[in-house]
Motif scaffolding. Structure first.
Motif, short mmCIF file in Angstrom:
data_model
loop_
_atom_site.label_atom_id
_atom_site.label_comp_id
_atom_site.label_asym_id
_atom_site.label_seq_id
_atom_site.Cartn_x
_atom_site.Cartn_y
_atom_site.Cartn_z
N SER A 147 3.80 -46.28 -11.84
CA SER A 147 4.55 -47.38 -12.45
C SER A 147 5.70 -47.83 -11.55
N GLN A 148 6.35 -46.90 -10.86
CA GLN A 148 7.40 -47.28 -9.91
C GLN A 148 6.81 -48.08 -8.76
N MET A 149 5.66 -47.66 -8.25
CA MET A 149 5.03 -48.38 -7.15
C MET A 149 4.59 -49.76 -7.59
N LEU A 150 4.04 -49.86 -8.79
CA LEU A 150 3.62 -51.16 -9.32
C LEU A 150 4.83 -52.09 -9.49
N ALA A 151 5.93 -51.54 -9.99
CA ALA A 151 7.14 -52.34 -10.15
C ALA A 151 7.67 -52.81 -8.80
N MET A 152 7.68 -51.92 -7.81
CA MET A 152 8.16 -52.30 -6.48
C MET A 152 7.28 -53.40 -5.88
N GLN A 153 5.97 -53.27 -6.03
CA GLN A 153 5.07 -54.26 -5.45
C GLN A 153 5.22 -55.61 -6.16
N CYS A 154 5.32 -55.59 -7.48
CA CYS A 154 5.49 -56.84 -8.23
C CYS A 154 6.80 -57.53 -7.88
N PHE A 155 7.88 -56.76 -7.83
CA PHE A 155 9.17 -57.35 -7.47
C PHE A 155 9.17 -57.88 -6.04
N HIS A 156 8.40 -57.23 -5.16
CA HIS A 156 8.29 -57.71 -3.78
C HIS A 156 7.76 -59.13 -3.74
N TYR A 157 6.66 -59.36 -4.45
CA TYR A 157 6.04 -60.68 -4.42
C TYR A 157 6.82 -61.71 -5.24
N SER A 201 10.28 -16.88 -17.88
CA SER A 201 10.94 -18.09 -18.39
C SER A 201 11.50 -18.92 -17.25
N SER A 202 12.04 -18.26 -16.20
CA SER A 202 12.54 -19.03 -15.06
C SER A 202 11.38 -19.65 -14.29
N LYS A 203 10.24 -18.93 -14.26
CA LYS A 203 9.07 -19.49 -13.59
C LYS A 203 8.54 -20.70 -14.35
N SER A 204 8.51 -20.63 -15.68
CA SER A 204 8.04 -21.77 -16.46
C SER A 204 9.02 -22.93 -16.37
N ALA A 205 10.32 -22.63 -16.29
CA ALA A 205 11.31 -23.71 -16.12
C ALA A 205 11.14 -24.37 -14.76
N ALA A 206 10.86 -23.56 -13.73
CA ALA A 206 10.65 -24.13 -12.40
C ALA A 206 9.38 -24.97 -12.37
N SER A 207 8.34 -24.50 -13.03
CA SER A 207 7.10 -25.29 -13.03
C SER A 207 7.27 -26.57 -13.83
N SER A 208 8.07 -26.53 -14.91
CA SER A 208 8.29 -27.77 -15.66
C SER A 208 9.15 -28.73 -14.86
N SER A 209 10.09 -28.23 -14.05
CA SER A 209 10.86 -29.14 -13.21
C SER A 209 9.99 -29.71 -12.10
N ASN A 210 9.01 -28.91 -11.61
CA ASN A 210 8.08 -29.44 -10.62
C ASN A 210 7.17 -30.48 -11.26
N ASN A 211 6.78 -30.25 -12.52
CA ASN A 211 5.98 -31.25 -13.21
C ASN A 211 6.77 -32.53 -13.41
N ALA A 212 8.07 -32.40 -13.64
CA ALA A 212 8.89 -33.60 -13.76
C ALA A 212 9.00 -34.31 -12.42
N ALA A 213 8.97 -33.54 -11.33
CA ALA A 213 9.06 -34.14 -10.00
C ALA A 213 7.74 -34.82 -9.63
N TYR A 214 6.63 -34.28 -10.08
CA TYR A 214 5.34 -34.90 -9.78
C TYR A 214 4.74 -35.41 -11.09
N ASN A 215 5.05 -36.64 -11.38
CA ASN A 215 4.52 -37.29 -12.57
C ASN A 215 3.74 -38.51 -12.09
N PRO A 216 2.42 -38.44 -12.05
CA PRO A 216 1.64 -39.53 -11.47
C PRO A 216 1.85 -40.87 -12.18
N LYS A 217 1.99 -40.84 -13.49
CA LYS A 217 2.20 -42.10 -14.22
C LYS A 217 3.52 -42.75 -13.81
N LEU A 218 4.56 -41.93 -13.67
CA LEU A 218 5.86 -42.45 -13.25
C LEU A 218 5.79 -43.02 -11.84
N ILE A 219 5.15 -42.29 -10.93
CA ILE A 219 5.06 -42.74 -9.55
C ILE A 219 4.27 -44.05 -9.45
#
Length: 192
Positions: free
Chosen positions: A59-69, A39-57
């Motif tokens: 969307s954040q990069m797209l927002a940063m680029q749009c706000f830049h211009y 259970s601690s291993k699955s909790a750690a993997s879910s926190s790692n999945n929360a840390a690496y979320n490609p859609k979030l990353i």
């Protein structure tokens, strides 16, 4: 007879557990430990999945680029009103107007630096993690470099490189500072 004496000296109120009892207890505690580990291993993997979320990353990069211009365009509009400079995409994507040796060049130099300072503030708002500031800043610079290369050719002047690298360094340092301040803020507790 000696064996009987030993047997007669045994207290009948003390019961010794059978040999298999220790194995069973060890196995059950082992399964509890194993399930707690899983259970601690699955909790750690879910926190790692929360840390690496490609859609979030992305969307954040797209927002940063749009706000830049968007912010860069707003600064160019303000420069047009205050200093009567022309409004053109060349001010964003070409090296023609960035110049250390003219007053109009410094107006655009300040526009670039002001945009990168605004981006540092946005790092604290959008990204919120100081360890990601370097990645987001360099990615923003690289995408802007590619856009400038596509629009007006490879930036061949030192003025463009110095201003943009200086702006990226300012964005990294100020963004990390603001993000770390935000990370270290106290978590508000609900008072009843």
């Amino acid at each position: 007879m000696a064996g009987r004496r030993v047997a007669s000296n045994v207290n009948p109120s003390v019961v010794t557990p059978p040999r298999n009892a220790n194995k069973i207890e060890h196995q059950t505690s082992g399964s509890k430990t194993r399930s707690a580990y899983q259970s601690s291993k699955s909790a750690a993997s879910s926190s790692n999945n929360a840390a690496y979320n490609p859609k979030l990353i992305l969307s954040q990069m797209l927002a940063m680029q749009c706000f830049h211009y968007v912010f860069f365009g707003l600064v160019i509009q303000v420069n047009h009103v205050i200093f009567a400079t022309s409004i053109t995409l060349d001010r964003i994507f070409s090296t023609k107007y960035l110049n250390f040796w003219s007053a109009e060049g410094w107006i655009d130099n300040y526009a670039v630096l002001l945009t990168f300072i605004f981006q540092a503030v946005l790092l604290a708002v959008i990204v919120e993690k100081s360890r990601k500031c370097l990645d987001f800043s360099v990615t923003l610079f690289f995408i802007h470099f590619c856009a400038c290369s596509i629009y007006g050719g490879f930036p061949a002047t030192w003025d463009w490189w110095i201003i943009h690298i200086l702006g990226t360094i300012i964005m990294i340092l100020m963004g990390e500072y603001l993000c770390s301040r935000k990370e270290l803020m106290d978590i508000p507790l609900l008072t009843l």
